[in-house]
Write a protein that holds these residues in place. Structure first.
Motif, PDB file in Angstrom:
ATOM      1  N   LEU A  10      40.243  15.742 -32.535  1.00  0.00           N
ATOM      2  CA  LEU A  10      38.930  14.146 -33.025  1.00  0.00           C
ATOM      3  C   LEU A  10      40.362  13.896 -34.047  1.00  0.00           C
ATOM      4  CD1 LEU A  10      36.882  13.948 -30.465  1.00  0.00           C
ATOM      5  CD2 LEU A  10      38.690  13.092 -30.252  1.00  0.00           C
ATOM      6  N   HIS A  11      39.187  14.761 -34.949  1.00  0.00           N
ATOM      7  CA  HIS A  11      39.143  14.715 -36.489  1.00  0.00           C
ATOM      8  C   HIS A  11      41.094  14.563 -36.659  1.00  0.00           C
ATOM      9  CE1 HIS A  11      38.570  15.305 -40.701  1.00  0.00           C
ATOM     10  NE2 HIS A  11      39.472  16.689 -40.561  1.00  0.00           N
ATOM     11  N   GLU A  12      41.554  15.646 -36.338  1.00  0.00           N
ATOM     12  CA  GLU A  12      42.924  15.659 -36.084  1.00  0.00           C
ATOM     13  C   GLU A  12      43.788  14.485 -35.898  1.00  0.00           C
ATOM     14  OE1 GLU A  12      46.056  17.249 -38.238  1.00  0.00           O
ATOM     15  OE2 GLU A  12      44.182  17.752 -38.613  1.00  0.00           O
ATOM     16  N   THR A  13      42.943  13.994 -35.582  1.00  0.00           N
ATOM     17  CA  THR A  13      44.346  12.631 -34.692  1.00  0.00           C
ATOM     18  C   THR A  13      43.266  11.598 -35.222  1.00  0.00           C
ATOM     19  OG1 THR A  13      43.093  12.414 -32.444  1.00  0.00           O
ATOM     20  CG2 THR A  13      45.155  13.745 -32.452  1.00  0.00           C
ATOM     21  N   ASP A  14      42.835  11.519 -36.194  1.00  0.00           N
ATOM     22  CA  ASP A  14      41.901  10.149 -36.644  1.00  0.00           C
ATOM     23  C   ASP A  14      41.147   9.557 -35.937  1.00  0.00           C
ATOM     24  OD1 ASP A  14      42.748  11.131 -39.603  1.00  0.00           O
ATOM     25  OD2 ASP A  14      44.611   9.778 -39.448  1.00  0.00           O
ATOM     26  N   GLU A  15      40.750   9.675 -35.245  1.00  0.00           N
ATOM     27  CA  GLU A  15      39.844   9.502 -33.833  1.00  0.00           C
ATOM     28  C   GLU A  15      37.935   9.585 -34.278  1.00  0.00           C
ATOM     29  OE1 GLU A  15      40.836   7.300 -31.186  1.00  0.00           O
ATOM     30  OE2 GLU A  15      42.746   7.797 -32.369  1.00  0.00           O
ATOM     31  N   GLU A  16      37.743   8.241 -33.867  1.00  0.00           N
ATOM     32  CA  GLU A  16      36.095   8.834 -34.603  1.00  0.00           C
ATOM     33  C   GLU A  16      35.664   9.735 -33.664  1.00  0.00           C
ATOM     34  OE1 GLU A  16      31.952   6.145 -33.744  1.00  0.00           O
ATOM     35  OE2 GLU A  16      33.498   4.804 -33.747  1.00  0.00           O
ATOM     36  N   ILE A  17      34.541  10.502 -34.296  1.00  0.00           N
ATOM     37  CA  ILE A  17      33.761  11.828 -33.481  1.00  0.00           C
ATOM     38  C   ILE A  17      33.187  11.453 -32.459  1.00  0.00           C
ATOM     39  CG2 ILE A  17      33.011  13.675 -33.597  1.00  0.00           C
ATOM     40  CD1 ILE A  17      34.785  14.615 -35.579  1.00  0.00           C
ATOM     41  N   ASN A  18      32.618  10.557 -31.533  1.00  0.00           N
ATOM     42  CA  ASN A  18      30.716  10.137 -30.917  1.00  0.00           C
ATOM     43  C   ASN A  18      31.077  11.036 -28.951  1.00  0.00           C
ATOM     44  OD1 ASN A  18      32.948   8.810 -29.091  1.00  0.00           O
ATOM     45  ND2 ASN A  18      32.632   6.667 -30.244  1.00  0.00           N
ATOM     46  N   GLU A  19      29.787  10.351 -28.977  1.00  0.00           N
ATOM     47  CA  GLU A  19      29.851  11.019 -27.594  1.00  0.00           C
ATOM     48  C   GLU A  19      31.461  10.403 -26.421  1.00  0.00           C
ATOM     49  OE1 GLU A  19      25.940  10.370 -26.126  1.00  0.00           O
ATOM     50  OE2 GLU A  19      24.984  10.791 -28.168  1.00  0.00           O
ATOM     51  N   ASP A  20      31.714   9.831 -26.738  1.00  0.00           N
ATOM     52  CA  ASP A  20      32.705   9.247 -25.333  1.00  0.00           C
ATOM     53  C   ASP A  20      33.530   9.826 -25.897  1.00  0.00           C
ATOM     54  OD1 ASP A  20      31.438   7.556 -24.248  1.00  0.00           O
ATOM     55  OD2 ASP A  20      31.482   6.000 -25.208  1.00  0.00           O
ATOM     56  N   ASN A  21      33.734   9.975 -27.837  1.00  0.00           N
ATOM     57  CA  ASN A  21      35.614  10.585 -26.691  1.00  0.00           C
ATOM     58  C   ASN A  21      36.191  12.162 -27.391  1.00  0.00           C
ATOM     59  OD1 ASN A  21      37.038   8.415 -28.073  1.00  0.00           O
ATOM     60  ND2 ASN A  21      36.643   7.732 -30.432  1.00  0.00           N
ATOM     61  N   LEU A  22      34.576  12.743 -27.176  1.00  0.00           N
ATOM     62  CA  LEU A  22      34.337  14.269 -27.245  1.00  0.00           C
ATOM     63  C   LEU A  22      34.035  14.346 -25.848  1.00  0.00           C
ATOM     64  CD1 LEU A  22      34.077  16.950 -29.015  1.00  0.00           C
ATOM     65  CD2 LEU A  22      31.467  16.428 -29.006  1.00  0.00           C
ATOM     66  N   THR A  23      33.461  14.146 -25.194  1.00  0.00           N
ATOM     67  CA  THR A  23      33.503  13.781 -23.362  1.00  0.00           C
ATOM     68  C   THR A  23      34.748  13.916 -22.778  1.00  0.00           C
ATOM     69  OG1 THR A  23      31.380  13.365 -23.798  1.00  0.00           O
ATOM     70  CG2 THR A  23      32.305  12.868 -21.497  1.00  0.00           C
ATOM     71  N   GLY A  24      35.334  12.752 -23.353  1.00  0.00           N
ATOM     72  CA  GLY A  24      36.931  12.593 -22.881  1.00  0.00           C
ATOM     73  C   GLY A  24      37.733  13.728 -23.018  1.00  0.00           C
ATOM     74  N   VAL A  25      37.859  14.566 -24.587  1.00  0.00           N
ATOM     75  CA  VAL A  25      38.792  15.076 -24.551  1.00  0.00           C
ATOM     76  C   VAL A  25      37.987  16.452 -23.815  1.00  0.00           C
ATOM     77  CG1 VAL A  25      39.338  17.316 -26.184  1.00  0.00           C
ATOM     78  CG2 VAL A  25      38.912  14.678 -27.480  1.00  0.00           C
ATOM     79  N   LEU A  26      36.604  17.136 -23.868  1.00  0.00           N
ATOM     80  CA  LEU A  26      36.728  17.788 -22.727  1.00  0.00           C
ATOM     81  C   LEU A  26      36.870  18.152 -21.710  1.00  0.00           C
ATOM     82  CD1 LEU A  26      33.571  18.908 -25.061  1.00  0.00           C
ATOM     83  CD2 LEU A  26      34.677  20.105 -24.842  1.00  0.00           C
TER      84      LEU A  26
END
Length: 111
Positions: A10-26
């Protein structure tokens, strides 16, 4: 570890590190997501400058490997730490060998 990797993605792709984004990647990676771990990681990374942490982490192995060649006031400390770690590793190996030796003696009794 996969939670940290997801945060780095998420950091590398300049996305916000939040619960929704982190859950989506996982979930996209096929990880069985634990909400409590997601919340804990997001909270832990809230005040962290990830770019600085990456630079610091990348510098540590290089400094440890070339510490004696670089020169400076901390060389003695780094060398002392390396020696202590080596001694601890040797002591652990000796303990493991002693444990193994005990089992061999019992095996000879029965066979």
């Amino acid at each position: 570890m996969e939670y940290v990797y997801a945060a780095l993605i998420l950091h590398e792709t300049d996305e916000e590190i939040n619960e929704d984004n982190l859950t989506g990647v996982l979930e996209a990676a096929g990880v069985d997501v634990e909400e409590s771990r997601v919340k804990a990681l997001v909270a832990a990374l809230e005040d962290v400058d990830i770019e600085e942490a990456i630079e610091t982490a990348a510098a540590v192995p290089a400094a440890g490997a070339g510490g004696a060649a670089v020169g400076g006031a901390d060389d003695g400390d780094a060398e002392a730490e390396a020696e202590e770690e080596a001694e601890e590793a040797d002591a652990e190996e000796e303990d493991e060998e002693e444990d193994d030796d005990g089992g061999e003696g019992l095996g000879e009794l029965f066979g």
